[in-house]
Design a protein around this motif. Structure first.
Motif, PDB file in Angstrom:
ATOM      1  N   PHE A   1       0.793  -1.243   0.000  1.00 39.90           N
ATOM      2  CA  PHE A   1       0.000   0.000   0.000  1.00 39.90           C
ATOM      3  C   PHE A   1       0.819   1.284   0.000  1.00 39.90           C
ATOM      4  O   PHE A   1       0.289   2.335  -0.372  1.00 39.90           O
ATOM      5  CB  PHE A   1      -1.041  -0.006   1.130  1.00 39.90           C
ATOM      6  N   VAL A   2       2.094   1.239   0.386  1.00 34.95           N
ATOM      7  CA  VAL A   2       2.884   2.486   0.320  1.00 34.95           C
ATOM      8  C   VAL A   2       3.053   2.948  -1.142  1.00 34.95           C
ATOM      9  O   VAL A   2       2.834   4.125  -1.437  1.00 34.95           O
ATOM     10  CB  VAL A   2       4.234   2.351   1.061  1.00 34.95           C
ATOM     11  N   PRO A   3       3.362   2.023  -2.090  1.00 33.80           N
ATOM     12  CA  PRO A   3       3.418   2.464  -3.486  1.00 33.80           C
ATOM     13  C   PRO A   3       2.076   3.005  -3.991  1.00 33.80           C
ATOM     14  O   PRO A   3       2.028   3.952  -4.765  1.00 33.80           O
ATOM     15  CB  PRO A   3       3.787   1.173  -4.243  1.00 33.80           C
ATOM     16  N   LEU A   4       0.980   2.399  -3.514  1.00 35.37           N
ATOM     17  CA  LEU A   4      -0.358   2.863  -3.877  1.00 35.37           C
ATOM     18  C   LEU A   4      -0.583   4.294  -3.372  1.00 35.37           C
ATOM     19  O   LEU A   4      -1.135   5.141  -4.076  1.00 35.37           O
ATOM     20  CB  LEU A   4      -1.385   1.919  -3.229  1.00 35.37           C
ATOM     21  N   ALA A   5      -0.133   4.535  -2.131  1.00 35.29           N
ATOM     22  CA  ALA A   5      -0.240   5.887  -1.555  1.00 35.29           C
ATOM     23  C   ALA A   5       0.611   6.863  -2.367  1.00 35.29           C
ATOM     24  O   ALA A   5       0.180   7.991  -2.643  1.00 35.29           O
ATOM     25  CB  ALA A   5       0.204   5.873  -0.090  1.00 35.29           C
ATOM     26  N   GLU A   6       1.790   6.399  -2.774  1.00 36.97           N
ATOM     27  CA  GLU A   6       2.688   7.274  -3.554  1.00 36.97           C
ATOM     28  C   GLU A   6       2.060   7.674  -4.883  1.00 36.97           C
ATOM     29  O   GLU A   6       2.166   8.819  -5.308  1.00 36.97           O
ATOM     30  CB  GLU A   6       4.031   6.563  -3.814  1.00 36.97           C
ATOM     31  N   ASP A   7       1.386   6.713  -5.517  1.00 36.24           N
ATOM     32  CA  ASP A   7       0.823   6.980  -6.846  1.00 36.24           C
ATOM     33  C   ASP A   7      -0.485   7.753  -6.803  1.00 36.24           C
ATOM     34  O   ASP A   7      -1.003   8.149  -7.837  1.00 36.24           O
ATOM     35  CB  ASP A   7       0.582   5.653  -7.596  1.00 36.24           C
ATOM     36  N   ASN A   8      -1.063   7.903  -5.625  1.00 32.77           N
ATOM     37  CA  ASN A   8      -2.396   8.500  -5.567  1.00 32.77           C
ATOM     38  C   ASN A   8      -2.489   9.691  -4.624  1.00 32.77           C
ATOM     39  O   ASN A   8      -3.551   9.994  -4.080  1.00 32.77           O
ATOM     40  CB  ASN A   8      -3.428   7.429  -5.170  1.00 32.77           C
ATOM     41  N   GLY A   9      -1.379  10.342  -4.418  1.00 36.27           N
ATOM     42  CA  GLY A   9      -1.395  11.582  -3.638  1.00 36.27           C
ATOM     43  C   GLY A   9      -1.705  11.388  -2.168  1.00 36.27           C
ATOM     44  O   GLY A   9      -2.200  12.292  -1.512  1.00 36.27           O
TER      45      GLY A   9
END
Ligand code: C2E
Ligand code: CA
Ligand code: CA
Ligand code: CA
Length: 277
Positions: free
Chosen positions: A76-84
């Protein structure tokens, strides 16, 4: 064969759509979890290799699910990175760490906790302002909170250098995380002032084996010594690895041999035991 081809194409498109949808709803759920402060922190001990005493801990974020399972940060950290969502996530992580540290520092006032920052956090002054506001409010000295920055995290080397300089000026120790795995080369180390190198687990895994990275490990340790930096080895799982590291002048270790990441309450119990060392 044409109808079959079209059919397969349609099926693939439908699968893709479902995949995008599920990613979409996962982002929504993550946004919601951050807003409702439903992330938790685990703490993994960092020990002095000679005495085996705990000197600090790395704070690692977890996303609890309804059935008691946890989604790992790799997901989920990469997901957070890609979605502001990195800034609200990092702010929440800091808030959770501050709350836990109040109790941890009561038991061990000399302990430090390290927080992982994402590339976005290192690209502007924003997080420095957050720290300057939150830490005094929580009564935590800046020396008690170390900063973990990966080489991958230097989106723009110049701004990262500036932010790292300011963090150090404010009294934080800065650790270069996953050392040896970045793409930025080593030249930045000559201009960057940092405090600690964390050697990536991939190099520690092969210590004492015939694998290619095993022969790289001593050189990575050498770089740390040449730069007069403290070294933490991550992913230490065996006593043999710990012995090798100590013999090569590595001061600190982190890994399953000493303790897995655990909730704050369990880490508190770990520290209570550790006091007898
Ligand atoms: P990292 O910073 O390299 O963290 C070390 C990872 O190695 C952790 O995985 C830890 O559980 C694992 N580990 C430590 N010792 C051992 C060992 O002896 N054996 C094995 N097999 N694994 C070990 P985790 O907790 O899943 O975190 C994965 C990554 O997610 C972290 O890698 C970090 O890049 C990122 N992350 C974690 N928490 C945060 C956070 O609060 N903020 C940000 N931005 N990223 C975070
Ligand atoms: Ca880290
Ligand atoms: Ca690491
Ligand atoms: Ca790593």
């Amino acid at each position: 064969w044409l109808p079959l081809g079209i059919l397969l194409g349609l099926a693939a498109a439908a699968a893709m759509l479902m995949f995008i949808r599920s990613r979409g709803s996962m982002v929504g759920q993550l946004r919601d979890a951050i807003r409702r402060k439903r992330l938790v922190m685990h703490y993994q001990p960092i020990v002095d290799l000679a005495s085996r005493r705990c000197i600090g801990a790395e704070a690692l974020v977890r996303w609890p699910q309804q059935h008691g399972t946890m989604i790992r940060p790799d997901v989920f950290v990469p997901l957070a990175e890609d979605n502001g969502l990195i800034q609200p996530m990092t702010d929440l992580v800091l808030e959770l760490i501050c709350a836990d540290m109040a109790t941890l520092l009561q038991l061990r006032s000399d302990l430090y906790v390290s927080i992982n920052l994402a590339a976005i956090d290192l690209s502007t002054d924003r997080f420095i302002q957050v720290l300057a506001h939150k830490l005094p409010q929580a009564g935590i000295e800046s020396a008690r909170l170390a900063i973990e920055a990966t080489e991958r995290g230097f989106m723009d080397v110049n701004s990262a250098q500036e932010v790292i300089g300011k963090l150090r000026a404010a009294g934080h120790k800065v650790l270069i995380d996953d050392f040896g795995t970045g793409y930025s080369g080593l030249s930045y180390l000559q201009t960057f002032q940092v405090d600690v190198l964390k050697i990536d687990k991939s190099f520690i895994d092969t210590v004492g084996t015939e694998a290619a990275t095993a022969s790289v490990a001593p050189h990575i340790v050498e770089i740390g010594h040449a730069l007069k930096l403290k070294i933490i080895a991550e992913g230490v799982e065996s006593e043999d690895q710990a012995q090798w590291l100590q013999a090569h002048g590595v001061q600190s270790g982190q890994g399953w041999l000493f303790g897995k990441p655990m909730p704050a309450a369990a880490f508190l119990a770990f520290l209570a035991q550790d006091r007898q060392k």
